[in-house]
Each structure stands twice: as structure tokens, then as C-alpha cells.
Design a protein around this motif. Structure first.
Motif, PDB file in Angstrom:
ATOM      1  N   GLY A  14      47.017  37.238  30.489  1.00  0.00           N
ATOM      2  CA  GLY A  14      47.279  38.602  30.059  1.00  0.00           C
ATOM      3  C   GLY A  14      46.216  39.592  30.501  1.00  0.00           C
ATOM      4  O   GLY A  14      46.378  40.793  30.334  1.00  0.00           O
ATOM      5  N   THR A  15      45.122  39.107  31.051  1.00  0.00           N
ATOM      6  CA  THR A  15      44.036  39.990  31.459  1.00  0.00           C
ATOM      7  C   THR A  15      44.475  40.948  32.555  1.00  0.00           C
ATOM      8  O   THR A  15      44.151  42.132  32.502  1.00  0.00           O
ATOM      9  CB  THR A  15      42.826  39.173  31.926  1.00  0.00           C
ATOM     10  N   SER A  16      45.226  40.468  33.534  1.00  0.00           N
ATOM     11  CA  SER A  16      45.589  41.336  34.646  1.00  0.00           C
ATOM     12  C   SER A  16      46.482  42.487  34.186  1.00  0.00           C
ATOM     13  O   SER A  16      46.322  43.607  34.675  1.00  0.00           O
ATOM     14  CB  SER A  16      46.250  40.548  35.772  1.00  0.00           C
ATOM     15  N   ALA A  17      47.376  42.250  33.246  1.00  0.00           N
ATOM     16  CA  ALA A  17      48.229  43.327  32.737  1.00  0.00           C
ATOM     17  C   ALA A  17      47.405  44.333  31.943  1.00  0.00           C
ATOM     18  O   ALA A  17      47.591  45.548  32.075  1.00  0.00           O
ATOM     19  CB  ALA A  17      49.346  42.753  31.875  1.00  0.00           C
ATOM     20  N   LYS A  21      46.578  48.408  32.959  1.00  0.00           N
ATOM     21  CA  LYS A  21      46.740  49.566  32.075  1.00  0.00           C
ATOM     22  C   LYS A  21      45.462  50.399  32.023  1.00  0.00           C
ATOM     23  O   LYS A  21      45.503  51.621  32.069  1.00  0.00           O
ATOM     24  CB  LYS A  21      47.112  49.121  30.656  1.00  0.00           C
ATOM     25  N   ILE A  22      44.325  49.730  31.916  1.00  0.00           N
ATOM     26  CA  ILE A  22      43.039  50.426  31.866  1.00  0.00           C
ATOM     27  C   ILE A  22      42.782  51.150  33.184  1.00  0.00           C
ATOM     28  O   ILE A  22      42.406  52.325  33.207  1.00  0.00           O
ATOM     29  CB  ILE A  22      41.902  49.434  31.547  1.00  0.00           C
ATOM     30  N   ARG A  23      43.005  50.443  34.296  1.00  0.00           N
ATOM     31  CA  ARG A  23      42.807  51.028  35.628  1.00  0.00           C
ATOM     32  C   ARG A  23      43.718  52.238  35.836  1.00  0.00           C
ATOM     33  O   ARG A  23      43.275  53.298  36.289  1.00  0.00           O
ATOM     34  CB  ARG A  23      43.086  49.968  36.698  1.00  0.00           C
ATOM     35  N   ASP A  24      44.994  52.089  35.481  1.00  0.00           N
ATOM     36  CA  ASP A  24      45.950  53.180  35.682  1.00  0.00           C
ATOM     37  C   ASP A  24      45.624  54.390  34.810  1.00  0.00           C
ATOM     38  O   ASP A  24      45.783  55.531  35.243  1.00  0.00           O
ATOM     39  CB  ASP A  24      47.373  52.697  35.427  1.00  0.00           C
ATOM     40  N   ALA A  54      38.620  51.461  40.186  1.00  0.00           N
ATOM     41  CA  ALA A  54      38.114  51.485  38.814  1.00  0.00           C
ATOM     42  C   ALA A  54      36.868  50.605  38.771  1.00  0.00           C
ATOM     43  O   ALA A  54      36.933  49.412  39.046  1.00  0.00           O
ATOM     44  CB  ALA A  54      39.176  50.983  37.845  1.00  0.00           C
ATOM     45  N   ASP A  55      35.750  51.214  38.461  1.00  0.00           N
ATOM     46  CA  ASP A  55      34.458  50.539  38.477  1.00  0.00           C
ATOM     47  C   ASP A  55      34.019  50.194  37.057  1.00  0.00           C
ATOM     48  O   ASP A  55      34.097  51.025  36.158  1.00  0.00           O
ATOM     49  CB  ASP A  55      33.422  51.463  39.121  1.00  0.00           C
ATOM     50  N   HIS A  56      33.571  48.966  36.869  1.00  0.00           N
ATOM     51  CA  HIS A  56      32.945  48.588  35.601  1.00  0.00           C
ATOM     52  C   HIS A  56      31.524  49.156  35.606  1.00  0.00           C
ATOM     53  O   HIS A  56      30.725  48.800  36.472  1.00  0.00           O
ATOM     54  CB  HIS A  56      32.891  47.063  35.446  1.00  0.00           C
ATOM     55  N   ILE A  57      31.218  50.023  34.664  1.00  0.00           N
ATOM     56  CA  ILE A  57      29.891  50.636  34.581  1.00  0.00           C
ATOM     57  C   ILE A  57      28.844  49.543  34.404  1.00  0.00           C
ATOM     58  O   ILE A  57      27.861  49.486  35.130  1.00  0.00           O
ATOM     59  CB  ILE A  57      29.842  51.650  33.421  1.00  0.00           C
ATOM     60  N   PRO A  70      37.832  49.939  27.837  1.00  0.00           N
ATOM     61  CA  PRO A  70      38.089  51.174  28.587  1.00  0.00           C
ATOM     62  C   PRO A  70      36.864  52.089  28.666  1.00  0.00           C
ATOM     63  O   PRO A  70      36.734  52.872  29.603  1.00  0.00           O
ATOM     64  CB  PRO A  70      39.211  51.858  27.807  1.00  0.00           C
ATOM     65  N   GLY A  71      35.952  51.981  27.725  1.00  0.00           N
ATOM     66  CA  GLY A  71      34.740  52.781  27.746  1.00  0.00           C
ATOM     67  C   GLY A  71      33.731  52.310  28.778  1.00  0.00           C
ATOM     68  O   GLY A  71      32.709  52.965  28.997  1.00  0.00           O
ATOM     69  N   ASN A  72      34.016  51.181  29.418  1.00  0.00           N
ATOM     70  CA  ASN A  72      33.127  50.624  30.435  1.00  0.00           C
ATOM     71  C   ASN A  72      33.687  50.826  31.840  1.00  0.00           C
ATOM     72  O   ASN A  72      33.330  50.127  32.770  1.00  0.00           O
ATOM     73  CB  ASN A  72      32.891  49.125  30.164  1.00  0.00           C
ATOM     74  N   VAL A  73      34.595  51.778  31.987  1.00  0.00           N
ATOM     75  CA  VAL A  73      35.265  52.006  33.277  1.00  0.00           C
ATOM     76  C   VAL A  73      35.030  53.437  33.730  1.00  0.00           C
ATOM     77  O   VAL A  73      35.070  54.368  32.928  1.00  0.00           O
ATOM     78  CB  VAL A  73      36.778  51.720  33.158  1.00  0.00           C
ATOM     79  N   GLN A  74      34.766  53.583  35.010  1.00  0.00           N
ATOM     80  CA  GLN A  74      34.615  54.909  35.603  1.00  0.00           C
ATOM     81  C   GLN A  74      35.339  54.943  36.944  1.00  0.00           C
ATOM     82  O   GLN A  74      35.593  53.913  37.555  1.00  0.00           O
ATOM     83  CB  GLN A  74      33.146  55.262  35.781  1.00  0.00           C
ATOM     84  N   SER A  75      35.654  56.143  37.387  1.00  0.00           N
ATOM     85  CA  SER A  75      36.313  56.328  38.687  1.00  0.00           C
ATOM     86  C   SER A  75      35.273  56.229  39.797  1.00  0.00           C
ATOM     87  O   SER A  75      34.155  56.715  39.658  1.00  0.00           O
ATOM     88  CB  SER A  75      36.980  57.699  38.744  1.00  0.00           C
ATOM     89  N   SER A  76      35.676  55.598  40.899  1.00  0.00           N
ATOM     90  CA  SER A  76      34.797  55.504  42.060  1.00  0.00           C
ATOM     91  C   SER A  76      35.636  55.355  43.319  1.00  0.00           C
ATOM     92  O   SER A  76      36.821  55.066  43.254  1.00  0.00           O
ATOM     93  CB  SER A  76      33.833  54.322  41.924  1.00  0.00           C
ATOM     94  N   HIS A  77      34.979  55.578  44.455  1.00  0.00           N
ATOM     95  CA  HIS A  77      35.589  55.215  45.737  1.00  0.00           C
ATOM     96  C   HIS A  77      35.478  53.695  45.870  1.00  0.00           C
ATOM     97  O   HIS A  77      34.508  53.105  45.368  1.00  0.00           O
ATOM     98  CB  HIS A  77      34.818  55.848  46.907  1.00  0.00           C
ATOM     99  N   LEU A  78      36.402  53.097  46.564  1.00  0.00           N
ATOM    100  CA  LEU A  78      36.329  51.659  46.804  1.00  0.00           C
ATOM    101  C   LEU A  78      35.008  51.305  47.481  1.00  0.00           C
ATOM    102  O   LEU A  78      34.332  50.357  47.086  1.00  0.00           O
ATOM    103  CB  LEU A  78      37.517  51.196  47.653  1.00  0.00           C
ATOM    104  N   ARG A  79      34.606  52.076  48.493  1.00  0.00           N
ATOM    105  CA  ARG A  79      33.355  51.794  49.214  1.00  0.00           C
ATOM    106  C   ARG A  79      32.149  51.867  48.273  1.00  0.00           C
ATOM    107  O   ARG A  79      31.266  51.022  48.313  1.00  0.00           O
ATOM    108  CB  ARG A  79      33.159  52.765  50.371  1.00  0.00           C
ATOM    109  N   CYS A  80      32.106  52.882  47.416  1.00  0.00           N
ATOM    110  CA  CYS A  80      30.984  53.021  46.476  1.00  0.00           C
ATOM    111  C   CYS A  80      30.951  51.845  45.509  1.00  0.00           C
ATOM    112  O   CYS A  80      29.875  51.304  45.222  1.00  0.00           O
ATOM    113  CB  CYS A  80      31.099  54.329  45.708  1.00  0.00           C
TER     114      CYS A  80
END
Length: 101
Positions: A14-17, A21-24, A54-57, A70-80
Motif C-alpha cells: 500500500g505504500t506506493s498508492a 497521493k502525497i506526490r500528486d 517530490a523530494d523527501h526533505i 506529507p510534511g516531509n515532502v517538498q517540490s524539486s526538479h528531478l536533477r536537483c
């Protein structure tokens, strides 16, 4: 009552689902890259280096309890995000201070 033993395979069930949701949810916020500060072109698709990631802080390799927080996620470029890897003290090339304070 029979309980299945806890293994890596069934503990991640169930982790991937949940991660999707968190990523989206993070992607829908359309924020700039939190690592370099530049805008993200949300029309670019993975694996384009400038696409959204979606980057894990706090990297979950070191903080497994934060993997689906969800509080441990931030937006990033894939390269970054790839450059950061699992480094908890990553700086996106801001350089050193110009003077000692």
C-alpha cells in the motif's frame, strides 16, 4: 486468528498508492524547486531533468518513519533531487558566505 509475519514486502504493501497521493498533492501546489529556487516546468514528464520530483526533505533512508509524512515532502526538479540524494545537509550550490559573521 492467524497473523502474517511482518516482512519488508508486506510492511510496504500500500505504500506506493499512499506515496502517489502525497506526490500528486505536492505537485498540484505547483511550487518552485525548494532546492534551487527556480521555477519547475510542470508540463515536462519524468525523466526530464527539469521535471517535477517530490523530494523527501529528511531522506527516508535515515528517517524511515517520515517516508509517508506529507510534511516531509517538498517540490524539486528531478536533477536537483538526484543531486541531493540521501544527503540530509544538502545545499543547492549556494556557495560559501562572503564574510564571516
Amino acid at each position: 486468528m492467524h497473523r502474517e509475519p511482518v516482512t519488508m514486502a508486506n510492511s510496504m504493501r500500500g505504500t506506493s498508492a499512499r506515496w502517489a497521493k502525497i506526490r500528486d498533492a505536492q505537485k498540484s501546489r505547483r511550487l518552485p524547486c525548494n532546492l534551487c529556487g527556480q521555477p519547475i516546468d510542470y508540463s515536462l514528464k519524468w525523466p526530464h531533468p527539469q521535471s517535477f520530483s517530490a523530494d523527501h526533505i529528511r531522506p527516508y533512508e535515515h528517517n524511515p518513519d517520515l517516508r509517508l509524512d506529507p510534511g516531509n515532502v517538498q517540490s524539486s526538479h528531478l536533477r536537483c533531487n538526484q543531486s541531493k540524494g540521501d544527503n540530509q545537509h544538502y545545499s543547492a550550490g549556494m556557495g560559501s558566505a562572503s564574510q564571516v559573521f
